[in-house]
Write a protein that holds these residues in place. Structure first.
Motif, PDB file in Angstrom:
ATOM      1  N   SER A  28       3.997  -3.154  -6.499  1.00 41.93           N
ATOM      2  CA  SER A  28       3.969  -2.127  -7.534  1.00 41.93           C
ATOM      3  C   SER A  28       3.307  -0.853  -7.017  1.00 41.93           C
ATOM      4  CB  SER A  28       3.218  -2.641  -8.767  1.00 41.93           C
ATOM      5  OG  SER A  28       3.879  -3.756  -9.317  1.00 41.93           O
ATOM      6  N   VAL A  29       2.504  -0.968  -5.951  1.00 42.66           N
ATOM      7  CA  VAL A  29       1.912   0.185  -5.273  1.00 42.66           C
ATOM      8  C   VAL A  29       2.176   0.030  -3.780  1.00 42.66           C
ATOM      9  CG1 VAL A  29       0.101   0.526  -7.009  1.00 42.66           C
ATOM     10  CG2 VAL A  29      -0.359  -0.893  -4.997  1.00 42.66           C
ATOM     11  N   ASP A  30       2.107   1.148  -3.052  1.00 46.86           N
ATOM     12  CA  ASP A  30       2.353   1.128  -1.609  1.00 46.86           C
ATOM     13  C   ASP A  30       1.089   0.869  -0.815  1.00 46.86           C
ATOM     14  OD1 ASP A  30       5.272   2.078  -1.411  1.00 46.86           O
ATOM     15  OD2 ASP A  30       4.354   3.559  -2.748  1.00 46.86           O
ATOM     16  N   LEU A  31      -0.050   1.360  -1.298  1.00 44.92           N
ATOM     17  CA  LEU A  31      -1.319   1.251  -0.574  1.00 44.92           C
ATOM     18  C   LEU A  31      -2.456   1.009  -1.563  1.00 44.92           C
ATOM     19  CD1 LEU A  31      -0.902   4.328   1.807  1.00 44.92           C
ATOM     20  CD2 LEU A  31      -0.849   1.930   2.527  1.00 44.92           C
ATOM     21  N   ALA A  32      -3.535   0.423  -1.070  1.00 45.87           N
ATOM     22  CA  ALA A  32      -4.731   0.226  -1.886  1.00 45.87           C
ATOM     23  C   ALA A  32      -5.949   0.647  -1.074  1.00 45.87           C
ATOM     24  CB  ALA A  32      -4.867  -1.240  -2.309  1.00 45.87           C
ATOM     25  N   VAL A  33      -6.960   1.177  -1.761  1.00 44.35           N
ATOM     26  CA  VAL A  33      -8.229   1.531  -1.132  1.00 44.35           C
ATOM     27  C   VAL A  33      -9.308   0.723  -1.822  1.00 44.35           C
ATOM     28  CG1 VAL A  33      -9.858   3.375  -0.616  1.00 44.35           C
ATOM     29  CG2 VAL A  33      -7.405   3.867  -0.642  1.00 44.35           C
ATOM     30  N   ALA A  34     -10.036  -0.084  -1.047  1.00 47.68           N
ATOM     31  CA  ALA A  34     -11.037  -0.965  -1.651  1.00 47.68           C
ATOM     32  C   ALA A  34     -12.081  -1.353  -0.618  1.00 47.68           C
ATOM     33  CB  ALA A  34     -10.382  -2.215  -2.220  1.00 47.68           C
ATOM     34  N   GLY A  35     -13.200  -1.882  -1.121  1.00 49.01           N
ATOM     35  CA  GLY A  35     -14.296  -2.233  -0.230  1.00 49.01           C
ATOM     36  C   GLY A  35     -14.191  -3.591   0.410  1.00 49.01           C
ATOM     37  N   ARG A  36     -13.426  -4.503  -0.172  1.00 49.03           N
ATOM     38  CA  ARG A  36     -13.394  -5.853   0.366  1.00 49.03           C
ATOM     39  C   ARG A  36     -12.004  -6.455   0.170  1.00 49.03           C
ATOM     40  NH1 ARG A  36     -17.734 -10.007  -1.915  1.00 49.03           N
ATOM     41  NH2 ARG A  36     -16.592  -9.431  -3.795  1.00 49.03           N
ATOM     42  N   PRO A  37     -11.096  -6.242   1.134  1.00 47.95           N
ATOM     43  CA  PRO A  37      -9.742  -6.763   0.975  1.00 47.95           C
ATOM     44  C   PRO A  37      -9.715  -8.284   1.085  1.00 47.95           C
ATOM     45  CG  PRO A  37     -10.023  -5.838   3.159  1.00 47.95           C
ATOM     46  CD  PRO A  37     -11.266  -5.499   2.396  1.00 47.95           C
ATOM     47  N   PRO A  38      -8.756  -8.926   0.450  1.00 46.50           N
ATOM     48  CA  PRO A  38      -8.645 -10.384   0.544  1.00 46.50           C
ATOM     49  C   PRO A  38      -8.105 -10.806   1.900  1.00 46.50           C
ATOM     50  CG  PRO A  38      -6.797  -9.498  -0.679  1.00 46.50           C
ATOM     51  CD  PRO A  38      -7.719  -8.345  -0.407  1.00 46.50           C
ATOM     52  N   HIS A  39      -8.345 -12.053   2.276  1.00 53.51           N
ATOM     53  CA  HIS A  39      -7.760 -12.599   3.500  1.00 53.51           C
ATOM     54  C   HIS A  39      -6.320 -12.988   3.179  1.00 53.51           C
ATOM     55  CE1 HIS A  39     -11.612 -12.597   5.529  1.00 53.51           C
ATOM     56  NE2 HIS A  39     -12.139 -13.223   4.488  1.00 53.51           N
ATOM     57  N   ASP A  40      -5.398 -12.156   3.608  1.00 54.75           N
ATOM     58  CA  ASP A  40      -3.995 -12.338   3.251  1.00 54.75           C
ATOM     59  C   ASP A  40      -3.144 -11.941   4.450  1.00 54.75           C
ATOM     60  OD1 ASP A  40      -1.355 -12.056   2.237  1.00 54.75           O
ATOM     61  OD2 ASP A  40      -2.142 -11.743   0.213  1.00 54.75           O
ATOM     62  N   ALA A  41      -2.369 -12.890   4.959  1.00 57.93           N
ATOM     63  CA  ALA A  41      -1.564 -12.639   6.152  1.00 57.93           C
ATOM     64  C   ALA A  41      -0.498 -11.578   5.922  1.00 57.93           C
ATOM     65  CB  ALA A  41      -0.909 -13.937   6.615  1.00 57.93           C
ATOM     66  N   ASP A  42      -0.165 -11.311   4.663  1.00 57.80           N
ATOM     67  CA  ASP A  42       0.881 -10.331   4.368  1.00 57.80           C
ATOM     68  C   ASP A  42       0.336  -8.913   4.219  1.00 57.80           C
ATOM     69  OD1 ASP A  42       2.896 -12.262   4.352  1.00 57.80           O
ATOM     70  OD2 ASP A  42       2.507 -12.770   2.252  1.00 57.80           O
ATOM     71  N   LEU A  43      -1.000  -8.753   4.308  1.00 56.42           N
ATOM     72  CA  LEU A  43      -1.624  -7.439   4.170  1.00 56.42           C
ATOM     73  C   LEU A  43      -2.347  -7.070   5.459  1.00 56.42           C
ATOM     74  CD1 LEU A  43      -3.213  -7.818   0.615  1.00 56.42           C
ATOM     75  CD2 LEU A  43      -0.984  -6.837   1.189  1.00 56.42           C
ATOM     76  N   THR A  44      -2.474  -5.773   5.692  1.00 52.70           N
ATOM     77  CA  THR A  44      -3.197  -5.311   6.871  1.00 52.70           C
ATOM     78  C   THR A  44      -4.008  -4.059   6.541  1.00 52.70           C
ATOM     79  OG1 THR A  44      -2.967  -4.754   9.229  1.00 52.70           O
ATOM     80  CG2 THR A  44      -1.352  -3.796   7.735  1.00 52.70           C
ATOM     81  N   THR A  45      -5.090  -3.843   7.277  1.00 53.68           N
ATOM     82  CA  THR A  45      -5.931  -2.654   7.103  1.00 53.68           C
ATOM     83  C   THR A  45      -5.476  -1.573   8.069  1.00 53.68           C
ATOM     84  OG1 THR A  45      -7.870  -3.886   6.338  1.00 53.68           O
ATOM     85  CG2 THR A  45      -8.267  -1.727   7.326  1.00 53.68           C
ATOM     86  N   TYR A  46      -5.133  -0.407   7.528  1.00 52.89           N
ATOM     87  CA  TYR A  46      -4.668   0.703   8.352  1.00 52.89           C
ATOM     88  C   TYR A  46      -5.801   1.631   8.786  1.00 52.89           C
ATOM     89  CZ  TYR A  46       0.155  -0.520   7.187  1.00 52.89           C
ATOM     90  OH  TYR A  46       1.350  -1.171   7.053  1.00 52.89           O
ATOM     91  N   ALA A  47      -6.870   1.714   7.991  1.00 56.12           N
ATOM     92  CA  ALA A  47      -7.976   2.614   8.329  1.00 56.12           C
ATOM     93  C   ALA A  47      -9.228   2.170   7.583  1.00 56.12           C
ATOM     94  CB  ALA A  47      -7.622   4.063   7.976  1.00 56.12           C
ATOM     95  N   LEU A  48     -10.383   2.610   8.086  1.00 61.11           N
ATOM     96  CA  LEU A  48     -11.679   2.293   7.483  1.00 61.11           C
ATOM     97  C   LEU A  48     -12.473   3.565   7.240  1.00 61.11           C
ATOM     98  CD1 LEU A  48     -12.823  -0.644   9.815  1.00 61.11           C
ATOM     99  CD2 LEU A  48     -11.907  -0.861   7.501  1.00 61.11           C
ATOM    100  N   ARG A  49     -13.335   3.528   6.228  1.00 60.89           N
ATOM    101  CA  ARG A  49     -14.292   4.610   5.995  1.00 60.89           C
ATOM    102  C   ARG A  49     -15.648   3.998   5.714  1.00 60.89           C
ATOM    103  NH1 ARG A  49     -17.450   7.526   3.048  1.00 60.89           N
ATOM    104  NH2 ARG A  49     -17.434   9.785   3.239  1.00 60.89           N
ATOM    105  N   PRO A  50     -16.734   4.435   6.409  1.00 61.40           N
ATOM    106  CA  PRO A  50     -18.053   3.830   6.212  1.00 61.40           C
ATOM    107  C   PRO A  50     -18.529   3.924   4.764  1.00 61.40           C
ATOM    108  CG  PRO A  50     -18.035   5.222   8.165  1.00 61.40           C
ATOM    109  CD  PRO A  50     -16.746   5.490   7.443  1.00 61.40           C
ATOM    110  N   ASN A  51     -19.240   2.911   4.324  1.00 58.91           N
ATOM    111  CA  ASN A  51     -19.813   2.877   2.977  1.00 58.91           C
ATOM    112  C   ASN A  51     -20.987   1.907   2.996  1.00 58.91           C
ATOM    113  OD1 ASN A  51     -19.917   3.379   0.093  1.00 58.91           O
ATOM    114  ND2 ASN A  51     -19.058   1.341  -0.194  1.00 58.91           N
TER     115      ASN A  51
END
Length: 205
Positions: free
Chosen positions: A39-62
């Motif tokens: 339903s969305v193309d991208l998500a921004v969050a602090g703690r992504p789930p362990h999911d083989a179908d998802l990947t992290t494209y970038a990080l920002r310190p927090n």
């Protein structure tokens, strides 16, 4: 996270004015549901789930820390404040704070105030202590309306992740040619006004 996303979307629109954008802000449980259901193309969050179908494209310190008003610190008893101020159910910030409290064995009352702004305002008013992004409370810390509470394991480094479906590199959402519309989702907590630098994750992220 939505404050950072707004700045990034503005920069993106400056480069691609013909692309429509939708931003949805909600609890992390809904954010991951939206991403998994496409339903969305991208998500921004602090703690992504362990999911083989998802990947992290970038990080920002927090960084996350516990804060409280001086009056709450002065009345701290047996390792506990008068109360802990929590976000709504389904919030990643709430889940993180609940994990900290379980580790500490805290028995102080827990008050659910809902929004991120409400828990910060409640902490400033002396209702209790809460967990917050350092950027969000920097002004309160500088003015001593809030003080940082020293607790084991804190502060926490909890970078923001830009997450999307795992695809071949040439099908990355950043390399598509002239998409007509993109949707982004992020958890409800707000952060500081400076979007900072988004960096690519190291191998293994």
């Amino acid at each position: 996270a939505e404050v950072h996303v707004a700045h990034l979307l503005a920069a993106f629109r400056g480069s691609f004015p013909g692309v429509g954008l939708d931003l949805e802000v909600g609890p992390r449980s809904r954010v991951w549901h939206l991403l998994r259901s496409h339903s969305v193309d991208l998500a921004v969050a602090g703690r992504p789930p362990h999911d083989a179908d998802l990947t992290t494209y970038a990080l920002r310190p927090n960084e996350l820390l516990v804060v409280a008003a001086r009056s709450v610190l002065e009345s701290w008893r047996d390792g506990d404040p008068s109360a802990w101020l929590l976000r709504e159910h389904g919030s990643g910030m709430r889940a993180t704070l609940e994990g900290i409290l379980e580790t500490l064995g805290s028995e102080a009352p827990r008050l659910t105030l809902g929004s991120n702004g409400a828990v910060i305002a409640g902490a400033v008013a002396g209702l209790g202590a809460t967990l917050a992004s350092r950027e969000l409370v920097d002004g309160h810390l500088a003015g001593e309306r809030l003080l940082e509470v020293s607790l084991p394991g804190l502060p926490l480094r909890r970078p923001y992740h830009l997450v999307g479906p795992r695809r071949a590199a040439d099908r990355s959402p950043f390399r598509r040619s002239r998409p007509r519309r993109r949707r982004v989702a992020c958890p409800r907590p707000g952060v500081g006004a400076d979007p900072g630098t988004v960096r690519r994750p190291r191998a293994g992220c």
